[in-house]
Design a protein around this motif. Structure first.
Motif, short mmCIF file in Angstrom:
data_model
loop_
_atom_site.label_atom_id
_atom_site.label_comp_id
_atom_site.label_asym_id
_atom_site.label_seq_id
_atom_site.Cartn_x
_atom_site.Cartn_y
_atom_site.Cartn_z
N VAL A 104 0.97 -0.99 0.28
CA VAL A 104 0.07 -0.02 0.12
C VAL A 104 0.98 1.36 -0.03
CG1 VAL A 104 -1.72 1.27 1.59
CG2 VAL A 104 -1.94 -1.15 1.40
N MET A 105 0.66 2.37 -0.72
CA MET A 105 1.46 3.41 -0.80
C MET A 105 0.18 4.84 -0.49
SD MET A 105 4.18 4.59 -1.03
CE MET A 105 4.77 3.02 -1.28
N PRO A 106 0.20 5.32 0.80
CA PRO A 106 -0.57 6.49 1.13
C PRO A 106 0.18 7.58 0.85
CG PRO A 106 0.31 5.19 3.00
CD PRO A 106 0.66 4.53 1.92
N ASN A 107 -0.33 8.78 1.12
CA ASN A 107 0.35 9.88 1.45
C ASN A 107 -0.16 10.74 2.83
OD1 ASN A 107 -2.12 11.22 1.03
ND2 ASN A 107 -1.53 11.91 -1.28
N THR A 108 0.63 11.73 3.21
CA THR A 108 0.42 12.40 4.51
C THR A 108 -0.96 12.96 4.66
OG1 THR A 108 1.66 14.34 3.81
CG2 THR A 108 2.81 12.78 4.93
N PRO A 109 -1.42 13.38 3.32
CA PRO A 109 -3.19 14.25 3.78
C PRO A 109 -4.12 13.13 4.57
CG PRO A 109 -2.02 14.92 1.73
CD PRO A 109 -1.12 13.84 2.31
N ILE A 110 -3.68 11.90 4.42
CA ILE A 110 -4.59 10.83 5.21
C ILE A 110 -4.78 11.38 6.52
CG2 ILE A 110 -3.96 8.95 3.82
CD1 ILE A 110 -2.96 7.50 6.22
N MET A 111 -3.75 12.18 7.15
CA MET A 111 -3.79 12.66 8.57
C MET A 111 -5.23 13.45 8.69
SD MET A 111 -0.08 13.67 9.12
CE MET A 111 1.36 12.54 9.13
N ILE A 112 -5.63 14.29 7.56
CA ILE A 112 -6.90 15.23 7.64
C ILE A 112 -7.78 14.43 6.93
CG2 ILE A 112 -5.34 17.25 8.19
CD1 ILE A 112 -5.99 17.87 5.19
N GLY A 113 -8.07 13.36 6.58
CA GLY A 113 -8.99 12.75 5.85
C GLY A 113 -8.95 12.87 4.21
N LYS A 114 -7.76 13.56 3.89
CA LYS A 114 -7.97 13.71 2.33
C LYS A 114 -6.80 13.05 1.69
CE LYS A 114 -10.93 17.26 2.66
NZ LYS A 114 -12.06 17.38 1.85
N GLY A 115 -6.84 11.75 2.02
CA GLY A 115 -5.45 11.14 1.38
C GLY A 115 -5.70 10.60 0.02
N ALA A 116 -4.60 10.14 -0.67
CA ALA A 116 -4.79 9.45 -1.86
C ALA A 116 -3.86 8.07 -1.70
CB ALA A 116 -4.25 10.57 -3.15
N THR A 117 -4.44 7.00 -1.88
CA THR A 117 -3.70 5.79 -1.56
C THR A 117 -3.79 5.00 -2.66
OG1 THR A 117 -4.18 6.08 0.81
CG2 THR A 117 -3.83 3.98 0.27
N ALA A 118 -2.59 4.37 -2.96
CA ALA A 118 -2.63 3.36 -3.94
C ALA A 118 -2.37 1.96 -3.23
CB ALA A 118 -1.48 3.58 -4.94
N ILE A 119 -3.36 1.08 -3.78
CA ILE A 119 -3.34 -0.24 -3.10
C ILE A 119 -2.91 -1.35 -4.27
CG2 ILE A 119 -4.42 -1.95 -1.92
CD1 ILE A 119 -6.32 0.04 -0.40
N ALA A 120 -2.11 -2.05 -4.17
CA ALA A 120 -1.75 -3.14 -5.15
C ALA A 120 -2.87 -4.12 -5.23
CB ALA A 120 -0.25 -3.71 -4.69
N LYS A 121 -3.04 -4.34 -6.44
CA LYS A 121 -3.82 -5.37 -6.91
C LYS A 121 -3.57 -6.69 -6.41
CE LYS A 121 -5.75 -3.06 -10.95
NZ LYS A 121 -5.84 -2.96 -12.36
N SER A 122 -4.34 -7.99 -5.94
CA SER A 122 -3.75 -8.89 -5.42
C SER A 122 -4.70 -10.07 -5.38
CB SER A 122 -3.05 -8.72 -4.18
OG SER A 122 -2.56 -10.02 -3.25
N ASP A 123 -4.57 -11.14 -5.95
CA ASP A 123 -5.29 -12.24 -6.00
C ASP A 123 -5.08 -13.45 -4.72
OD1 ASP A 123 -6.74 -11.56 -8.13
OD2 ASP A 123 -5.40 -12.36 -9.42
#
Length: 254
Positions: A104-123
């Motif tokens: 998972v690759m999040p960014n710091t704006p998740i601290m205020i509920g405004k994050g942009a997170t990439a999650i790897a697809k996985s089976d």
């Protein structure tokens, strides 16, 4: 970042306090965790034993010894890594064969509920684990699903990019001060301009290029500013910065 993730998980009711265990080498952070009511562990291994989903919120430079420490207790657990440049395959190779790994690759704006997170697809990860991990990050902003092979490339797009924006606003504020504008006013207005521009990109259905052209009158003030940026190869600089970010991610994974 670990604190921001924890805050999001608790605020969204994804995990009750009694089901969360934290470990950190920094005792002050451990005390902060105890102060909000979550459990703390004496070792990383103890934290893993008490958890089904384990978030490794560590720097890539220190992940190797950590994986060695938790290997023997990783069986059947979902190991979630936010370490830049470290592939899921690398992590799997250093855990028990039946440990599940999700990058998972999040960014710091998740601290205020405004994050942009990439999650790897996985089976490979069981649906219930995957769903729970997605909930942690979707409750604190936008989530996108990316092929594992592109997780290094996405870092420059959403994880590192807030720093680009902060630096641009910093330059704008300093220039405004040079022109006699109050620093606090310049910071507020430039940040709000950036916020408004971001909202327009997300809501208008128009491309960034189209929106820029709407603001630009031939021979006007915006035209003069954009010409100077073009003359100084602004877009080329952004691209070079992003490629440097990606290159470093691959270096960290070696």
């Amino acid at each position: 970042m670990a604190g921001a993730i924890l805050k999001s998980a608790l605020a969204g009711g994804i995990f009750p306090l009694s089901e969360v265990t934290v470990y950190d080498i920094d005792q002050q952070k451990m005390q902060s965790a105890r102060d909000i009511g979550v459990n703390t562990a004496a070792t990383p291994g103890e934290a893993v034993i008490n958890s089904d989903i384990v978030i490794l919120a560590v720097k890539p430079q220190v992940i190797e010894p950590l994986l060695s420490e938790i290997k023997n207790v990783s069986e059947g657990r979902c190991i979630v890594s936010i370490a830049a440049g470290i592939s899921a395959q690398y992590i799997k190779s250093r855990l028990t064969p039946n440990a599940y790994v999700l990058r998972v690759m999040p960014n710091t704006p998740i601290m205020i509920g405004k994050g942009a997170t990439a999650i790897a697809k996985s089976d490979d990860v069981p649906y219930e684990y995957y769903k729970k991990v997605v909930s942690i990050f979707s409750d604190s902003g936008e989530v996108a699903f990316i092929d594992e092979e592109r997780m290094n490339e996405i870092i420059s797009v959403s994880s590192s990019s807030p720093a680009y924006f902060f630096l641009m606003v910093d330059a704008m504020v300093k220039c405004a001060e040079e022109q006699g504008i109050d620093k606090a006013v310049a910071l507020r207005l430039s940040a709000k301009a950036m916020e408004g521009a971001a909202s327009m990109m997300l809501e208008s259905g128009k491309s960034p290029e189209e929106l820029a052209s709407q603001v630009t009158s031939p021979g006007g003030t915006t035209f003069a500013a954009l010409k100077t940026l073009a003359d100084n190869r602004f877009q080329d600089s952004v691209k070079k910065a992003m490629k440097s970010c990606t290159k470093r991610a691959y270096e960290l994974g070696k």
